[in-house]
Design a protein around this motif. Sequence first.
Motif, mmCIF file in Angstrom:
data_model
loop_
_atom_site.group_PDB
_atom_site.id
_atom_site.type_symbol
_atom_site.label_atom_id
_atom_site.label_comp_id
_atom_site.label_asym_id
_atom_site.label_seq_id
_atom_site.Cartn_x
_atom_site.Cartn_y
_atom_site.Cartn_z
ATOM 1 N N GLN A 302 11.764 16.342 -9.796
ATOM 2 C CA GLN A 302 10.501 16.818 -10.365
ATOM 3 C C GLN A 302 10.359 18.323 -10.187
ATOM 4 O O GLN A 302 9.934 19.031 -11.112
ATOM 5 C CB GLN A 302 9.327 16.099 -9.702
ATOM 6 C CG GLN A 302 7.970 16.538 -10.252
ATOM 7 C CD GLN A 302 6.830 15.712 -9.688
ATOM 8 O OE1 GLN A 302 6.985 14.551 -9.369
ATOM 9 N NE2 GLN A 302 5.660 16.340 -9.554
ATOM 10 N N GLU A 303 10.709 18.821 -9.002
ATOM 11 C CA GLU A 303 10.645 20.266 -8.769
ATOM 12 C C GLU A 303 11.609 21.005 -9.698
ATOM 13 O O GLU A 303 11.287 22.083 -10.215
ATOM 14 C CB GLU A 303 10.980 20.565 -7.303
ATOM 15 C CG GLU A 303 9.901 20.110 -6.322
ATOM 16 C CD GLU A 303 10.300 20.369 -4.881
ATOM 17 O OE1 GLU A 303 11.398 20.935 -4.657
ATOM 18 O OE2 GLU A 303 9.524 20.001 -3.973
ATOM 19 N N ASP A 306 10.020 20.989 -13.142
ATOM 20 C CA ASP A 306 8.865 21.894 -13.190
ATOM 21 C C ASP A 306 9.306 23.350 -13.206
ATOM 22 O O ASP A 306 8.722 24.183 -13.931
ATOM 23 C CB ASP A 306 7.953 21.634 -11.987
ATOM 24 C CG ASP A 306 7.189 20.325 -12.114
ATOM 25 O OD1 ASP A 306 7.125 19.782 -13.235
ATOM 26 O OD2 ASP A 306 6.667 19.837 -11.098
ATOM 27 N N VAL A 309 10.684 24.085 -16.663
ATOM 28 C CA VAL A 309 9.576 24.198 -17.619
ATOM 29 C C VAL A 309 8.863 25.545 -17.449
ATOM 30 O O VAL A 309 8.507 26.209 -18.438
ATOM 31 C CB VAL A 309 8.588 23.031 -17.443
ATOM 32 C CG1 VAL A 309 7.263 23.301 -18.164
ATOM 33 C CG2 VAL A 309 9.202 21.735 -17.959
ATOM 34 N N LYS A 310 8.689 25.960 -16.207
ATOM 35 C CA LYS A 310 8.068 27.264 -15.944
ATOM 36 C C LYS A 310 8.902 28.389 -16.554
ATOM 37 O O LYS A 310 8.367 29.319 -17.185
ATOM 38 C CB LYS A 310 7.921 27.473 -14.438
ATOM 39 C CG LYS A 310 7.270 28.789 -14.056
ATOM 40 C CD LYS A 310 7.155 28.930 -12.538
ATOM 41 C CE LYS A 310 6.524 30.263 -12.153
ATOM 42 N NZ LYS A 310 6.440 30.426 -10.671
ATOM 43 N N LYS A 530 2.162 24.703 -23.615
ATOM 44 C CA LYS A 530 2.591 24.189 -22.316
ATOM 45 C C LYS A 530 2.238 22.712 -22.168
ATOM 46 O O LYS A 530 3.076 21.901 -21.752
ATOM 47 C CB LYS A 530 1.935 25.009 -21.198
ATOM 48 C CG LYS A 530 2.333 24.551 -19.794
ATOM 49 C CD LYS A 530 1.669 25.419 -18.729
ATOM 50 C CE LYS A 530 2.067 24.967 -17.331
ATOM 51 N NZ LYS A 530 1.417 25.798 -16.285
ATOM 52 N N GLN A 531 0.987 22.358 -22.495
ATOM 53 C CA GLN A 531 0.549 20.982 -22.303
ATOM 54 C C GLN A 531 1.128 20.041 -23.359
ATOM 55 O O GLN A 531 1.693 18.991 -23.015
ATOM 56 C CB GLN A 531 -0.994 20.916 -22.355
ATOM 57 C CG GLN A 531 -1.562 19.542 -21.991
ATOM 58 C CD GLN A 531 -1.279 19.172 -20.554
ATOM 59 O OE1 GLN A 531 -1.420 19.987 -19.646
ATOM 60 N NE2 GLN A 531 -0.848 17.937 -20.337
ATOM 61 N N ILE A 535 4.873 19.696 -21.331
ATOM 62 C CA ILE A 535 4.425 18.718 -20.331
ATOM 63 C C ILE A 535 4.337 17.325 -20.944
ATOM 64 O O ILE A 535 5.027 16.398 -20.519
ATOM 65 C CB ILE A 535 3.077 19.144 -19.711
ATOM 66 C CG1 ILE A 535 3.271 20.423 -18.877
ATOM 67 C CG2 ILE A 535 2.507 18.018 -18.831
ATOM 68 C CD1 ILE A 535 2.023 20.918 -18.197
ATOM 69 N N ARG A 539 8.459 17.179 -20.424
ATOM 70 C CA ARG A 539 8.442 16.903 -18.981
ATOM 71 C C ARG A 539 8.289 15.414 -18.689
ATOM 72 O O ARG A 539 8.990 14.848 -17.841
ATOM 73 C CB ARG A 539 7.312 17.691 -18.318
ATOM 74 C CG ARG A 539 7.214 17.471 -16.804
ATOM 75 C CD ARG A 539 6.071 18.291 -16.217
ATOM 76 N NE ARG A 539 5.963 18.133 -14.777
ATOM 77 C CZ ARG A 539 5.258 17.169 -14.184
ATOM 78 N NH1 ARG A 539 4.590 16.274 -14.931
ATOM 79 N NH2 ARG A 539 5.194 17.091 -12.868
#
Length: 579
Positions: A302-303, A306, A309-310, A530-531, A535, A539
Motif C-alpha cells: 500500500q505504501e 501510495d 500515485v503521489k 487524483k480522486q 485513487i 489505486r
Amino acid sequence: MLEFIQLLKQRYQTVLAQLGNEAAKISYQQRIDQLILAEAFIRKGQLIDSSVHPLLQMAVVGPTQAGKSSVVNVLLNSNAAGVSPLAGYTIHPQGFCNGVRVADCSGLQRYFGRFQQLQQTQLGKDRFDCYSLSENTTDSKLLPHGVLWDTPDFDSIDSATYREGVIRAVALADMIILVVSKEKYADQSVWDIMAAIEELHQPTIICLNKLVEGSEPIIIESLKDKWRQARSDEFPEVVPLYYQKPGGLPVWPGPKQQLINQLAHKVKPERHARFEQELLKRHWQTWLEPVLAEHQALNDWQEMVDLTVKQAMQSYQRDYLDHPHHYETFQLAIAELLNLLEMPGLARVLAGTRKVLTWPVKQLMKLGSKSLHIADSSYEIGLLNQIAEHTLIQLGDKLLDRAEQGQHGQWWRQLNSLLRSHRQEALQDFAQAAKNYHLSFQQDVESAAHSLYYKLQDQPVVLNSLRATRATTDATVIAISFYLGGIGVDDLVIAPAMLAVTSLLAESAVGGYMHKVEAELKQNQFNTVKQALFIDSLRKKLLRLPEQLPMTTYFNISPEQLRTAELQLTEKRHGLRLL
C-alpha cells in the motif's frame, strides 16, 4: 473466536501441503496441533455453558503399548475396551459411560464437530474422523459417574493419521489418567504432550504400568525429574500397577481405590473460560506470525502504491497544470467566456454559419458534440494515460526489487506476475475513466467561465473595451470554430488571438480575479484527477491485487478479520472486558 481458529487451522493445513522446507513443515504441524487443541478446548467451553450439570469427562492417555486399554478395563471393571499386543490397535477415541446413559451425552456430537459417532463395532481402520460411545454395564468402584475415554497412542508411526482424535479427546477431558510403562515412561513424546496440555489445567494421575517387583521407587524418582522438566505444576499421584498372572490385567492397589473419585473434586468447570483465554493468548502471536508477515507485506504494498500515485500526481502537476504551453483547461474556459459575451461584431460571420447548420451553434453544443470533440483532442487525456502506464512500469520494477531482497520474496514475485497479467485491463479502465472525467469536468470549466462573465458585468469599462477590440472578435471566431470541430485544442491554446484576450483580461481590472478563478480551477482539477483516476480507478484496483494470490500458498486472512478476532480475545465469553 471458534470460527477464526478454524479458519486459521485450515489455512495452515492448506499452506503446509505446499511447503518444501522440512523445518517449516515441522513448525507448521506443531501449530496445527495447537490450533486443533485450542479449537477443541473452545468447544469444551461451549459444552460446559450449554449444560446445567456437565458430565465428568476422564481421558486415559499414553504412548503405544503402555497398556491404556487394559487400564480402562480395570477402571470399568469390565472387558469393554478392546486390547491387543499389537501397537496402534486403538485408533479412535472410545467413550464408556459409567453410571450415566449414552442419551445423557447428546452434546458430545456438537463437541466433536465433523467427527461421526458410531457404534464401537462399526469403528474401522478405513477412516479416523469418528468416535464411539457405549454404556458400561458393570459396577465400578474406582470411577465416579461420567465418561471414561480410551484414546489412541500419540507416538507410533501411524499416529499422525489419527492425531486429531487424540487431541480432541484430551481437550474434552476434565481429568487426565496418564498410563506409562517402565519401558515407555522416559520417551520424549510422552513429555512433549504432557507439556502441551499443561495449560488446560486438568487434574492428573500417573499409572505406572507393567511394573516388576523392586523397580517402583527408582522409576518414580525418574518420573518426578521428567515431570519437573516438562511442567511447572505439582507432581501428581502415581499409581503403581503390577500384572495379575491369571487374568493378564494389572491390579489396582487397594490404598488407591478412591483416588480418582477424590481427584474429581478438583475439577472446576467455572474456571474454563479463564483457562481458554490464557491458552489463546499464550500462542496467539506465534500462530499469527505468517499472517502478520503477509499483513506487513500488504502495508508495504500500500505504501508503495501510495508513493507511486503521489509521484504520478507530481508529474501531472508539472507536465500539465503548471506547464505554460500544455495547460489547456483555462483556455477552454476563456473560449466559453467569449461565447457568453456574444460579440456584436460577429453577426456577419455567424450568419453564414447558421445557414449551413440545422440548429444554432448553442443548440449544437447542448448535444454534447463540444465535449466529445474536446475529449478526443485533449492533450491532458494523452498525458494522463502516459502517466498511468509509467506508474505501472515503476511498480513492476519496485516489486522485482523487493522480491530480490529475500524477505517474503515469493509473495512479491507472485504479486508482480499478477500486475503484469492485469496491466492491460487496468490501463484500459484508466483510459475510460480519464475520458469520463474529462467530459464531466467541462461543467467546472463552464462554471469558471460564468464566474468570469458575471465579474465582467460589474466592470462595464473592461467589458466594452473587450467588445471593441479586434483581438476579441478574432478569438471568438476561433473559439466557435473550435467548438464546431474546425480546429483542435492545441490550436486553441496557442492561437495568438486567444493569447491576446487572455493578456487583456489579465492586465485589466479583473486580472486578479481571473488569476484566482484559474488557481481554483487548477486545484479543483488536481483534486478531481487524483480522486477519480488515481485513487478510485487505479489505486483501488492495485490494492485489490493481493486478494487474487493463490489460497493454497498464502493465508489471505484480512486485517479486518484479524481485528475482529483480537477484539474477541480481549473479552470474556459473556461480553465483560478483561483487565
